[in-house]
Scaffold this motif. Structure first.
Motif, short mmCIF file in Angstrom:
data_model
loop_
_atom_site.label_atom_id
_atom_site.label_comp_id
_atom_site.label_asym_id
_atom_site.label_seq_id
_atom_site.Cartn_x
_atom_site.Cartn_y
_atom_site.Cartn_z
N LYS A 416 59.53 49.82 56.81
CA LYS A 416 58.83 48.58 56.52
C LYS A 416 58.76 47.71 57.77
O LYS A 416 59.72 47.54 58.48
CB LYS A 416 59.58 47.82 55.41
CG LYS A 416 58.94 46.49 55.02
CD LYS A 416 59.75 45.83 53.93
CE LYS A 416 59.19 44.46 53.56
NZ LYS A 416 60.00 43.81 52.51
N SER A 417 57.57 47.13 58.01
CA SER A 417 57.38 46.26 59.16
C SER A 417 57.65 44.82 58.77
O SER A 417 57.85 44.48 57.61
CB SER A 417 55.95 46.39 59.68
OG SER A 417 55.03 45.99 58.68
N PRO A 419 56.81 40.84 58.04
CA PRO A 419 55.70 40.18 57.39
C PRO A 419 54.69 39.70 58.42
O PRO A 419 55.04 39.28 59.53
CB PRO A 419 56.37 39.00 56.67
CG PRO A 419 57.80 39.38 56.56
CD PRO A 419 58.11 40.22 57.74
N GLN A 433 48.03 44.33 60.26
CA GLN A 433 48.94 44.55 59.15
C GLN A 433 48.50 43.75 57.92
O GLN A 433 48.81 44.12 56.80
CB GLN A 433 50.36 44.16 59.55
CG GLN A 433 50.96 45.14 60.53
CD GLN A 433 52.39 44.79 60.87
OE1 GLN A 433 52.87 43.70 60.56
NE2 GLN A 433 53.07 45.70 61.50
N GLU A 438 51.40 48.13 53.26
CA GLU A 438 52.69 48.10 53.97
C GLU A 438 53.25 49.51 54.08
O GLU A 438 53.19 50.29 53.13
CB GLU A 438 53.65 47.21 53.19
CG GLU A 438 54.81 46.70 54.01
CD GLU A 438 55.59 45.67 53.25
OE1 GLU A 438 56.23 46.05 52.26
OE2 GLU A 438 55.55 44.49 53.62
N GLN A 441 54.85 52.15 51.23
CA GLN A 441 54.23 52.01 49.91
C GLN A 441 53.28 53.17 49.66
O GLN A 441 52.77 53.80 50.59
CB GLN A 441 53.45 50.69 49.83
CG GLN A 441 54.33 49.46 49.74
CD GLN A 441 53.52 48.20 49.54
OE1 GLN A 441 52.33 48.16 49.83
NE2 GLN A 441 54.16 47.16 49.04
N GLN A 518 53.28 53.70 59.38
CA GLN A 518 53.06 52.70 60.42
C GLN A 518 52.09 53.25 61.45
O GLN A 518 52.29 54.34 61.98
CB GLN A 518 54.40 52.37 61.09
CG GLN A 518 54.32 51.34 62.17
CD GLN A 518 54.08 49.94 61.64
OE1 GLN A 518 53.30 49.22 62.20
NE2 GLN A 518 54.75 49.58 60.57
#
Length: 618
Positions: A416-417, A419, A433, A438, A441, A518
């Motif tokens: 996860k990156s 926010p 992004q 995300e 997911q 990503q």
């Protein structure tokens, strides 16, 4: 009153300590080491660290005892496994241009405990690798003097027949290591200059071997009259590949040296790919001409190339080859001694290893304590241990390290990156992004068909699928290697286990592929994730299972010692642990600063330990 059992909260905090990640800013270029290495320096350092005993010793050993003329196939399989691992190293080397190599890659993706075990494993890898190269070098030097050194030692010191140990102590190998450690302690520029000289001589000798070898080639040596092309069958080829893997282990020195590179983001990926291509071509060509010059069953394992020319009546050529072998193996030795203390330096600066190894000499700008300590340890191993034992120990250590790096690559792509709001309005990454799902997911296009996965929190299904992938890869490899022998399975049981493990492996791949990854345009990324790192894991484990049980036992003992060091020292002195202590007033990086770091590697904000600074030069 006796102590009670730990409650759930304390166990959860303890597990968080084991899995805490190292935050890292890509843009940080400050270092106490000297940035003096160009792209060409890194390529030459990588080639010098790779082309050594694998070419001059292993080619003959594998051809004589494991694969016959099919040794070139063994080298090709080992090259493919190395390529898969190298792609993972390229991505990490470009995104994390810091000293530490596989240790650091694991720290920023999998967590602290795994990172320590990988670093501990890499220390053993280079210790045994350097000792193996020194023993091989001394064997060639002894051959030039008609084995007078060996005969003198056995006559005046004695000899023995003990498993793992050499027949006699190799004082020459130990002395070579101590001399090489002295050169490395003079600084990166001095050791790089010496590496260039020795490597140039080695490359000229390799060209000489290939050209004269094809002139003297006899295709009849591969015929059925001489045993055929693959006299030991497919199992012999795979066993040879597991041993030949040792010959491709030098490119890790490039990522380890990235903190001393002038432009690491560009130079490191280019140097790794070029190094691996040059080395693979050299190994395949030289192993081809070796068994064409002399039949495989007449090779002398310890000095095959020189002896092959000697058997054909070219004693002058044998002397040239022996001189090239000594130059080649000393370049590898220099690279191993150059890399080893820098791994310890990276671990010590993070607090996971003893702080004395973080000391950098103020004038030479090298981790001087690590060079001295590990130089002496390496000399002791070369003095006593057998060459084949040293090679197998290094092979299993490196295969395990490559498996961790491949797993870290998958984690890196699905993590996860941050926010988008934390990145600032002017950030192009944040704009990308904001419009993309995300990482971790389920892909929007697959949600109607895989709704049962959509109910999982982001990253949960990926974590489970990755665990199943690794477990199924291990099971599949065990069935392939031991199904007919050690497990004593009937044919239907062997086939059923093979099908089940294969199906589970493929299903876990599909589940991973169904989730968003990503995507970054500013740096290299491994192609076809998760397939490429998954194949790397599968092939690495398969090669590890080809090694002896004594090698596995020794690795287990070393890892247990490592766990004692970590739980006795590392977990309490870790910089991440110090920042978590109550009342500590360490400065924490802001979200804007963290946005410059590796985005998929950032932790949950509640657990973010903050920015870790590189220690100043003493």
């Amino acid at each position: 009153m006796g102590w009670g059992l730990p409650n759930t909260a304390s166990l959860a905090r303890f597990c968080q300590k084991l899995n805490r990640l190292k935050p890292l800013e890509e843009s940080t270029t400050e270092t106490s080491l000297q940035r003096c290495l160009s792209t060409l320096d890194l390529i030459l350092l990588g080639v010098g660290a790779t082309v050594g005993s694998g070419l001059y010793v292993l080619s003959g050993t594998v051809a004589k005892e494991m694969a016959g003329p099919a040794v070139l196939v063994s080298f090709s399989i080992a090259a493919v496994a190395s390529l898969l691992a190298a792609l993972c190293y390229v991505e990490f080397g470009a995104r994390v241009p810091r000293t530490g190599s596989a240790y650091l890659f694991t720290y920023v993706s999998l967590g602290e405990l795994w990172a320590f075990l990988v670093g501990w494993n890499v220390l053993l890898e280079y210790l045994f690798g350097g000792a193996a190269v020194a023993r091989a070098s001394s064997s060639y030097l002894d051959a030039i003097f008609s084995h007078r050194i060996r005969n003198f030692t056995m006559a005046h010191v004695g000899f023995w027949q003990v498993p793992f140990l050499a027949q006699f102590p190799d004082f020459l190998a130990a002395g070579v290591i101590l001399l090489a450690s002295t050169f490395v302690s003079c600084g990166a520029r001095v050791s790089s200059w010496l590496n260039h000289i020795l490597l140039a001589m080695n490359l000229l000798v390799i060209l000489f071997i290939i050209i004269l070898g094809f002139v003297l080639a006899r295709p009849h040596n591969w015929s059925a009259d001489e045993g055929g092309f693959a006299p030991f069958g497919f199992s012999g080829i795979m066993a040879g590949a597991a041993t030949c893997f040792y010959a491709f282990l030098g490119f890790g020195v490039i990522t380890t040296s990235s903190e001393e590179a002038q432009n690491p983001k560009r130079a490191v990926p280019m140097a790794i790919i070029i190094t691996l291509g040059l080395v693979a071509g050299a190994y395949i060509l030289v192993s081809t001409v070796l068994t064409l010059i002399v039949p495989w069953h007449r090779l002398e394992p310890d000095s095959a190339l020189a002896d092959a020319f000697y058997q054909r009546g070219y004693s002058w050529a044998a002397f040239i080859v022996a001189a090239g072998a000594i130059c080649a193996m000393n370049t590898v030795l220099l690279s191993d001694i150059f890399t080893l203390p820098r791994i310890a330096y990276a671990m010590a600066t993070d607090g996971l290893f003893f702080q004395v190894f973080a000391h950098v000499h103020p004038r030479m700008q090298v981790p001087i304590v690590g060079i001295l300590v590990f130089g002496v340890l390496m000399a002791f191993l070369a003095l006593l241990l057998d060459l084949r034992t040293l090679v197998q120990f290094r092979s299993i250590c490196t295969l395990l390290t490559f498996t961790f790096v491949a797993t870290s690559t998958i984690v890196l792509h699905f993590h996860k990156s941050l926010p988008a709001s934390s990145l600032g309005p002017a950030s192009p990454v944040g704009t990308e992004q904001a419009s993309a799902p995300e990482p971790g997911q389920l892909r929007p296009a697959l949600r109607p068909y895989l709704g049962f996965l959509g109910g999982c929190r982001p990253g949960a299904a990926v974590a489970w699928a990755l665990g199943v992938l690794v477990a199924s890869a291990i099971t599949l490899d065990c069935v392939l290697v031991f199904g007919d022998s050690a497990l004593h399975l009937p044919p239907w049981g062997h086939t059923l286990l093979l099908l089940l493990s294969s199906v589970v492996f493929l299903l876990s791949l599909l589940v991973l592929g169904a989730h968003q990854q990503q995507r970054r345009q500013d740096t290299f990324q491994v192609p076809m994730v998760p397939l490429t790192p998954a194949l790397s894991i599968l092939l690495n484990v398969l090669l590890m299972l080809q090694l002896s049980y004594l090698t596995w036992l020794s690795l287990s003992v070393w890892l247990l010692i490592g766990l004692m060091v970590y739980f006795g020292y590392g977990i309490w002195h870790s910089k991440e642990n110090q920042q978590e202590l109550p009342g500590l007033t360490a400065t924490h990086g802001s979200l804007e600063e963290t946005a410059q770091a590796l985005q998929p590697l950032s932790q949950d904000p509640a657990q973010e330990p903050g920015h870790t600074e590189q220690p100043d030069s003493p």
